[in-house]
Design a protein around this motif. Sequence first.
Motif, PDB file in Angstrom:
ATOM      1  N   GLU A  51       0.783  -1.221   0.080  1.00  0.00           N
ATOM      2  CA  GLU A  51      -0.071  -0.095  -0.055  1.00  0.00           C
ATOM      3  C   GLU A  51       0.868   1.305   0.023  1.00  0.00           C
ATOM      4  OE1 GLU A  51      -3.237   0.222   2.658  1.00  0.00           O
ATOM      5  OE2 GLU A  51      -3.611  -2.020   2.497  1.00  0.00           O
ATOM      6  N   ASN A  52       0.525   2.146  -1.001  1.00  0.00           N
ATOM      7  CA  ASN A  52       1.392   3.544  -1.039  1.00  0.00           C
ATOM      8  C   ASN A  52       0.391   4.420  -0.861  1.00  0.00           C
ATOM      9  OD1 ASN A  52       3.302   5.195  -1.244  1.00  0.00           O
ATOM     10  ND2 ASN A  52       3.539   5.005  -3.496  1.00  0.00           N
ATOM     11  N   ASN A  54      -0.524   7.668   1.143  1.00  0.00           N
ATOM     12  CA  ASN A  54      -0.203   8.655   2.023  1.00  0.00           C
ATOM     13  C   ASN A  54      -1.299   9.796   1.978  1.00  0.00           C
ATOM     14  OD1 ASN A  54       0.907  10.771   3.353  1.00  0.00           O
ATOM     15  ND2 ASN A  54       2.750  10.502   2.183  1.00  0.00           N
ATOM     16  N   THR A 115      13.495  -3.357  -1.785  1.00  0.00           N
ATOM     17  CA  THR A 115      12.395  -2.353  -1.878  1.00  0.00           C
ATOM     18  C   THR A 115      13.042  -1.234  -2.456  1.00  0.00           C
ATOM     19  OG1 THR A 115      10.143  -1.586  -1.730  1.00  0.00           O
ATOM     20  CG2 THR A 115      11.748  -1.294   0.170  1.00  0.00           C
ATOM     21  N   ARG A 117      10.861   1.910  -3.563  1.00  0.00           N
ATOM     22  CA  ARG A 117      10.060   2.910  -3.667  1.00  0.00           C
ATOM     23  C   ARG A 117       9.749   3.295  -1.901  1.00  0.00           C
ATOM     24  NH1 ARG A 117       5.162   1.836  -1.919  1.00  0.00           N
ATOM     25  NH2 ARG A 117       4.331  -0.474  -1.585  1.00  0.00           N
ATOM     26  N   LEU A 119       8.104   3.848   1.502  1.00  0.00           N
ATOM     27  CA  LEU A 119       6.938   3.391   2.314  1.00  0.00           C
ATOM     28  C   LEU A 119       6.260   4.459   2.729  1.00  0.00           C
ATOM     29  CD1 LEU A 119       8.981   0.268   3.710  1.00  0.00           C
ATOM     30  CD2 LEU A 119       7.580   0.223   1.555  1.00  0.00           C
ATOM     31  N   THR A 120       5.146   4.818   2.232  1.00  0.00           N
ATOM     32  CA  THR A 120       4.389   5.917   2.790  1.00  0.00           C
ATOM     33  C   THR A 120       3.141   5.849   3.693  1.00  0.00           C
ATOM     34  OG1 THR A 120       3.116   6.333   0.731  1.00  0.00           O
ATOM     35  CG2 THR A 120       5.489   7.358   1.011  1.00  0.00           C
ATOM     36  N   THR A 131      10.365   6.238   5.628  1.00  0.00           N
ATOM     37  CA  THR A 131      10.727   4.694   5.211  1.00  0.00           C
ATOM     38  C   THR A 131      11.512   4.342   5.873  1.00  0.00           C
ATOM     39  OG1 THR A 131      10.101   5.440   2.843  1.00  0.00           O
ATOM     40  CG2 THR A 131      11.619   3.381   3.139  1.00  0.00           C
TER      41      THR A 131
END
Length: 151
Positions: A51-52, A54, A115, A117, A119-120, A131
Amino acid sequence: MRKNLLKNEASTAIIARVKNLSASHTPLWGEMTATEMLLHCNSCNQQILQENENKNKTTTLQQFILRILALYIAPNFKKNIKGESRHDTKGKVDNADFEEQKTDFILLIALFSVTTRPLTLPHPAFGNISTNEWGIAAYKHMDHHLRQFGV
Protein backbone atom coordinates in the motif's frame (compact mmCIF):
# COMPACT_ATOMS: atom_id res chain seq x y z
CA MET A 1 22.38 2.09 14.79
CA ARG A 2 18.84 0.69 14.92
CA LYS A 3 18.17 -2.67 13.29
CA ASN A 4 16.16 -2.08 10.15
CA LEU A 5 14.53 -4.58 7.78
CA LEU A 6 15.49 -2.36 4.87
CA LYS A 7 19.09 -3.43 5.53
CA ASN A 8 20.13 -6.82 4.20
CA GLU A 9 21.89 -7.91 7.42
CA ALA A 10 18.73 -7.37 9.50
CA SER A 11 16.41 -9.10 7.04
CA THR A 12 18.86 -12.01 6.73
CA ALA A 13 18.97 -12.35 10.53
CA ILE A 14 15.16 -12.42 10.80
CA ILE A 15 14.96 -15.04 8.03
CA ALA A 16 17.58 -17.19 9.82
CA ARG A 17 15.56 -17.00 13.03
CA VAL A 18 12.23 -17.92 11.42
CA LYS A 19 13.85 -20.97 9.85
CA ASN A 20 14.15 -22.31 13.43
CA LEU A 21 10.39 -21.96 13.99
CA SER A 22 8.13 -25.00 13.74
CA ALA A 23 4.37 -25.41 13.89
CA SER A 24 4.78 -27.09 17.28
CA HIS A 25 6.34 -24.03 18.94
CA THR A 26 4.11 -22.62 21.66
CA PRO A 27 4.03 -18.93 22.56
CA LEU A 28 5.78 -17.60 25.65
CA TRP A 29 2.96 -15.03 25.83
CA GLY A 30 -0.27 -14.42 23.97
CA GLU A 31 -2.66 -16.88 22.38
CA MET A 32 -1.65 -17.17 18.72
CA THR A 33 -0.29 -20.37 17.29
CA ALA A 34 2.94 -20.19 15.29
CA THR A 35 0.92 -20.40 12.08
CA GLU A 36 -1.42 -17.60 13.18
CA MET A 37 1.60 -15.47 14.11
CA LEU A 38 3.14 -15.96 10.66
CA LEU A 39 -0.16 -15.05 8.97
CA HIS A 40 -0.38 -11.95 11.18
CA CYS A 41 3.16 -10.87 10.26
CA ASN A 42 2.54 -11.60 6.58
CA SER A 43 -0.65 -9.54 6.60
CA CYS A 44 1.12 -6.58 8.19
CA ASN A 45 4.17 -6.81 5.93
CA GLN A 46 2.07 -7.08 2.77
CA GLN A 47 0.23 -3.94 3.76
CA ILE A 48 3.46 -2.04 4.46
CA LEU A 49 5.09 -3.12 1.19
CA GLN A 50 2.08 -2.94 -1.13
CA GLU A 51 0.00 0.00 0.00
CA ASN A 52 1.30 3.38 -1.02
CA GLU A 53 -1.39 5.29 0.80
CA ASN A 54 -0.32 8.69 1.99
CA LYS A 55 -3.50 10.42 3.02
CA ASN A 56 -1.52 13.26 4.59
CA LYS A 57 -3.06 12.45 7.94
CA THR A 58 -1.97 14.70 10.74
CA THR A 59 0.30 13.01 13.24
CA THR A 60 -0.78 13.88 16.75
CA LEU A 61 1.66 14.83 19.50
CA GLN A 62 0.74 11.60 21.27
CA GLN A 63 1.61 9.55 18.15
CA PHE A 64 4.90 11.43 17.75
CA ILE A 65 5.90 10.76 21.37
CA LEU A 66 4.84 7.11 21.11
CA ARG A 67 6.91 6.74 17.92
CA ILE A 68 10.03 8.14 19.59
CA LEU A 69 9.56 5.93 22.65
CA ALA A 70 8.72 2.74 20.71
CA LEU A 71 11.24 3.04 17.88
CA TYR A 72 14.19 4.79 19.52
CA ILE A 73 14.05 4.36 23.30
CA ALA A 74 12.27 1.12 24.29
CA PRO A 75 14.40 -1.93 23.51
CA ASN A 76 11.37 -4.04 22.52
CA PHE A 77 7.67 -3.71 21.85
CA LYS A 78 5.47 -4.46 24.87
CA LYS A 79 3.89 -7.90 25.17
CA ASN A 80 0.16 -8.45 24.60
CA ILE A 81 -0.56 -5.16 22.81
CA LYS A 82 -3.64 -5.38 20.60
CA GLY A 83 -3.10 -4.51 16.97
CA GLU A 84 -5.52 -3.50 14.26
CA SER A 85 -8.47 -5.88 13.95
CA ARG A 86 -7.75 -6.45 10.24
CA HIS A 87 -4.52 -8.20 11.27
CA ASP A 88 -6.19 -10.39 13.91
CA THR A 89 -5.56 -13.95 12.74
CA LYS A 90 -6.84 -16.00 15.69
CA GLY A 91 -8.71 -18.96 14.22
CA LYS A 92 -8.24 -17.77 10.63
CA VAL A 93 -5.58 -20.24 9.48
CA ASP A 94 -5.10 -23.97 9.88
CA ASN A 95 -1.85 -25.33 11.30
CA ALA A 96 -1.56 -27.44 8.15
CA ASP A 97 -0.72 -24.15 6.37
CA PHE A 98 2.38 -23.54 8.52
CA GLU A 99 4.99 -24.21 5.82
CA GLU A 100 3.14 -22.05 3.29
CA GLN A 101 2.95 -19.18 5.80
CA LYS A 102 6.62 -19.61 6.68
CA THR A 103 7.62 -19.49 3.01
CA ASP A 104 5.51 -16.35 2.49
CA PHE A 105 7.09 -14.79 5.60
CA ILE A 106 10.60 -15.39 4.23
CA LEU A 107 9.71 -13.98 0.81
CA LEU A 108 8.14 -10.84 2.30
CA ILE A 109 11.06 -10.20 4.66
CA ALA A 110 13.47 -10.54 1.73
CA LEU A 111 11.48 -7.88 -0.18
CA PHE A 112 12.19 -5.24 2.46
CA SER A 113 15.92 -5.08 1.70
CA VAL A 114 15.38 -4.73 -2.06
CA THR A 115 12.45 -2.31 -2.06
CA THR A 116 13.29 0.96 -3.76
CA ARG A 117 10.07 2.91 -3.47
CA PRO A 118 9.14 4.97 -0.42
CA LEU A 119 6.97 3.32 2.22
CA THR A 120 4.38 6.00 2.93
CA LEU A 121 1.52 4.18 4.63
CA PRO A 122 0.62 5.97 7.88
CA HIS A 123 1.28 3.76 10.92
CA PRO A 124 -1.87 3.17 13.00
CA ALA A 125 -0.12 4.04 16.29
CA PHE A 126 2.78 6.28 15.19
CA GLY A 127 1.13 8.36 12.46
CA ASN A 128 3.14 9.42 9.42
CA ILE A 129 6.54 7.75 9.54
CA SER A 130 9.46 7.75 7.14
CA THR A 131 10.55 4.80 5.02
CA ASN A 132 13.51 4.32 7.36
CA GLU A 133 11.20 4.30 10.38
CA TRP A 134 9.03 1.68 8.65
CA GLY A 135 12.15 -0.48 8.37
CA ILE A 136 12.84 -0.06 12.10
CA ALA A 137 9.20 -0.66 13.08
CA ALA A 138 8.93 -3.75 10.87
CA TYR A 139 12.16 -5.18 12.33
CA LYS A 140 10.96 -4.60 15.90
CA HIS A 141 7.57 -6.14 15.07
CA MET A 142 9.15 -9.30 13.57
CA ASP A 143 11.64 -9.52 16.44
CA HIS A 144 8.75 -9.20 18.92
CA HIS A 145 6.86 -12.13 17.43
CA LEU A 146 9.92 -14.34 16.98
CA ARG A 147 10.82 -13.72 20.64
CA GLN A 148 7.20 -14.58 21.46
CA PHE A 149 7.94 -18.07 20.15
CA GLY A 150 11.46 -18.31 21.55
CA VAL A 151 13.36 -18.08 18.25
